[in-house]
Design a protein around this motif. Structure first.
Motif, PDB file in Angstrom:
ATOM      1  N   GLY A 254       0.798  -1.221   0.000  1.00 42.77           N
ATOM      2  CA  GLY A 254       0.000   0.000   0.000  1.00 42.77           C
ATOM      3  C   GLY A 254       0.826   1.264   0.000  1.00 42.77           C
ATOM      4  O   GLY A 254       0.291   2.344  -0.245  1.00 42.77           O
TER       5      GLY A 254
ATOM      6  N   GLU B  47       0.001   2.834   9.153  1.00 42.05           N
ATOM      7  CA  GLU B  47      -1.343   2.457   9.563  1.00 42.05           C
ATOM      8  C   GLU B  47      -2.180   2.101   8.350  1.00 42.05           C
ATOM      9  O   GLU B  47      -2.222   2.844   7.378  1.00 42.05           O
ATOM     10  CB  GLU B  47      -1.998   3.607  10.336  1.00 42.05           C
ATOM     11  N   ARG B  48      -2.819   0.964   8.481  1.00 40.88           N
ATOM     12  CA  ARG B  48      -3.751   0.541   7.418  1.00 40.88           C
ATOM     13  C   ARG B  48      -5.145   0.528   8.007  1.00 40.88           C
ATOM     14  O   ARG B  48      -5.372  -0.027   9.071  1.00 40.88           O
ATOM     15  CB  ARG B  48      -3.409  -0.866   6.926  1.00 40.88           C
ATOM     16  N   SER B  49      -6.057   1.140   7.289  1.00 38.19           N
ATOM     17  CA  SER B  49      -7.441   1.152   7.744  1.00 38.19           C
ATOM     18  C   SER B  49      -8.272   0.285   6.816  1.00 38.19           C
ATOM     19  O   SER B  49      -7.809  -0.141   5.764  1.00 38.19           O
ATOM     20  CB  SER B  49      -7.971   2.588   7.772  1.00 38.19           C
TER      21      SER B  49
ATOM     22  N   GLY C 130      -6.344   4.323   1.855  1.00 43.83           N
ATOM     23  CA  GLY C 130      -4.994   3.822   1.726  1.00 43.83           C
ATOM     24  C   GLY C 130      -4.273   3.772   3.057  1.00 43.83           C
ATOM     25  O   GLY C 130      -4.853   3.989   4.119  1.00 43.83           O
ATOM     26  N   VAL C 131      -2.979   3.462   2.976  1.00 43.23           N
ATOM     27  CA  VAL C 131      -2.168   3.406   4.190  1.00 43.23           C
ATOM     28  C   VAL C 131      -1.675   4.813   4.502  1.00 43.23           C
ATOM     29  O   VAL C 131      -1.657   5.696   3.647  1.00 43.23           O
ATOM     30  CB  VAL C 131      -0.994   2.439   4.013  1.00 43.23           C
TER      31      VAL C 131
ATOM     32  N   ASP D 128      -2.290  -2.490  11.572  1.00 43.66           N
ATOM     33  CA  ASP D 128      -3.136  -2.948  10.472  1.00 43.66           C
ATOM     34  C   ASP D 128      -4.522  -3.282  11.006  1.00 43.66           C
ATOM     35  O   ASP D 128      -4.686  -4.225  11.782  1.00 43.66           O
ATOM     36  CB  ASP D 128      -2.511  -4.175   9.816  1.00 43.66           C
TER      37      ASP D 128
END
Lengths: 313, 260
Positions: A60, A111-113, A117-118, A144
């Protein structure tokens, strides 16, 4: 061959060459300005320092995405490569004017939601620490939100299996529901709840008979208890008598208490008297010895004198 | 120099059977490409721009670019305003406002504006190249100047419309996102920089140039290949379809190269 005239029914605009030149100048200027602006936006004209972030997974992360600090972008990703150690290396360009926000104690997160996107973020808790030197390498912590999805799916699968087992015709829940249905049917029958609880109608009849007998017994007991001159009245009178008796006993106890006080006083006097009794006895003994001696003296005198000498044969 | 139009007549009743039609069509396409290349060479040659040619080119640029510029810009500003507002509000409601600006720039500026500018210039009613290729006008300086002027004017018009509309769309997007203040200039610049990486920028510029060349060179090339008797009847629908097909092909190739 003669050249045919150009076919155009529109009139020539005034100052066409000036207008055309102006238009071309504007277009070329806009194009150059656009290219320069894009180069500026890409940070071509800005002095920056490099920062390498090492991540387990750089999925990402794309070139150009910002590194944000307190909600403000302070750098951009310039390159993402896979290192020899199998870890992703994210190279960032931090402009010199924003480099002061990064300290040696800064923490970097990826951080990924679930949606979107990251995001790369930097946290600097101690701004008094030394600045992060150029070319530094830091480990990025990955947060993540989608990492829990497999576990969630496994849990959901288990829940679905449990629901399937519950909805199985031979499951315990279905059996219980069937039994409950039978019980409900009995409850709606002539015997009501008793029929459902006791099962057999005969048992329910016994319980009803028992209840009738109990009612009769209770009526009789009530009659015995609460009738005029009944057990309750007698008990109440007994209680009144008992209260009188208790008052009398309380008076008696007061009298006994006074007697005990007197006895105590007497005993104390007796104790004093017994103390003088020894003296009295000694005086009595002395008087008796004197009296005995007087009697002896009298006996030795005439006419009471007698020969006290013993003559041996 | 192009000397003549020597292609056979292809009336519907005496067209060859299918294999020959395909071959004929392929040969016509090759001929059109050849003519378009010749026109491109003519336009790129400094010797083509004589005084009269420059005057004619200026006149054609005024007619082709300046006249539709205001209408196209106003119309496109209105359309972009509505689209930008929809995208912004929708993205905000889903918590994706950080991506809205990037999406607006990518969709409107990079993808739609060049295509719509090319369509507006290429499909305009006054863009009839047969005026310059009528009858026996294949030879001579007047024809050459006319073709060069019209081709350059059409290509310039596409570039002008795309550039000016792109700039206005960027301004509209900024005003929609941040209002009448400069506080969002940093974020906006970063979004622009994130969208326009090297590949996207080159693709955007290259696509716009290809659109310009298509709109500028294809109509006179098609008119040159076309038969003289049908040319007199004006612009054929097949020419417009061919240009539309080519524009869509360029757009598709650009999209594929960038996103696939």
């Amino acid at each position: 061959m003669s050249e045919p005239p150009l076919i155009d029914d529109r009139a020539t605009p005034a100052h066409a060459e000036v207008k055309a030149t102006l238009l071309i100048t504007v277009v070329v200027t806009l194009l150059i300005a656009f290219v320069v602006y894009v180069m500026f936006a890409r940070g071509v004209f800005e002095r920056s320092r490099a920062l390498d972030l090492v991540a387990e997974n750089a999925e990402g992360v794309v070139v150009g995405m910002p590194l944000s600090f307190a909600g403000f972008a302070i750098g951009q990703v310039r390159d993402v490569t896979l290192g020899d150690d199998g870890k992703a290396r994210i190279r960032l360009a931090i402009p010199e004017k924003d480099a002061r926000w990064l300290r040696t104690s800064s923490v970097f997160t990826l951080e990924r939601s679930l949606v979107g996107g990251v995001r790369l973020r930097a946290y600097s808790g101690l701004l008094d620490d030394p600045q992060l030197p150029p070319g530094s390498e830091r480990t990025v912590h990955i947060g993540d939100a989608t990492a829990d999805i497999p576990m969630l799916l496994a849990t959901l699968r288990t829940v679905a299996e449990n629901i399937e087992q519950l909805s199985n015709p031979s499951s315990a829940l279905n059996t219980s529901l069937k039994d409950l249905k039978v019980v409900a049917g009995r409850m709606s029958g002539p015997q009501g709840v008793l029929g459902a609880v006791l099962g057999e109608p005969a048992n329910a009849a016994k319980v009803l008979t028992l209840i009738d007998q109990s009612n009769r017994l209770l009526a009789q007991a009530e009659q015995r208890l609460f009738a005029p001159e009944g057990l309750a009245d007698q008990t109440q009178a007994s209680v009144a008598d008992l209260r009188t008796l208790l008052a009398s006993a309380r008076n008696s106890l007061s009298t006994v208490e006074a007697l005990l006080a007197d006895a105590k006083a007497v005993s104390s006097e007796v104790r004093v008297a017994s103390a003088d009794l020894g003296t009295l006895r000694a005086e009595v003994d002395l008087s008796l010895r004197k009296l005995s001696h007087l009697i002896d003296e009298i006996n030795r005198k005439w006419p009471f004198a007698r020969d006290t000498t013993l003559t041996l044969p | 120099m192009i000397t003549s139009c020597t292609h056979p007549h292809d009336r519907p009743h005496d067209r060859p059977i299918a294999p020959f039609r395909v071959a004929d069509r392929l040969r016509q396409i090759a001929e059109v490409m050849h003519r378009a290349a010749l026109i491109l060479v003519l336009c790129a040659s400094p010797s083509s721009y004589t005084t009269s040619c420059r005057r004619e080119a200026a006149r054609q640029i005024c007619l082709a670019a300046l006249r539709p510029l205001v209408a196209f810009t106003l119309l496109w500003t209105l359309v972009s305003l509505v689209l930008i507002r929809i995208v912004m509000v929708t993205a905000q409601s889903y918590g994706l406002s950080a991506f809205a600006l990037e999406m607006v720039i990518r969709v409107l500026v990079v993808e739609l504006i060049p295509l719509f500018a090319a369509l507006a210039i290429g499909l305009r009613p006054s863009a009839d190249p047969t005026a310059a290729t009528h009858a026996t006008a294949w030879l001579g300086n007047a024809w050459r100047e006319s073709v060069v002027a019209r081709s350059v004017a059409a290509a310039t018009a596409v570039m002008a419309l795309a550039t000016i509309s792109g700039a206005i769309t960027l301004l509209t997007a900024y005003l929609n996102a941040f209002g009448f203040s400069l506080w969002g200039l940093g974020d906006f610049t970063r979004s622009v920089g994130q969208v326009f990486n090297l590949a996207t920028t080159l693709g955007f510029l290259g696509k716009t140039v290809l659109f310009s060349l298509t709109v500028g060179m294809l109509p006179p090339a098609l008119a040159m290949v076309r038969r003289a008797d049908t040319a007199a009847s004006g612009r054929r629908v097949s020419d417009l379809a061919a240009m539309l097909l080519l524009l869509v092909m360029i757009e598709t190739i650009a999209l594929s190269a960038q996103y696939v």
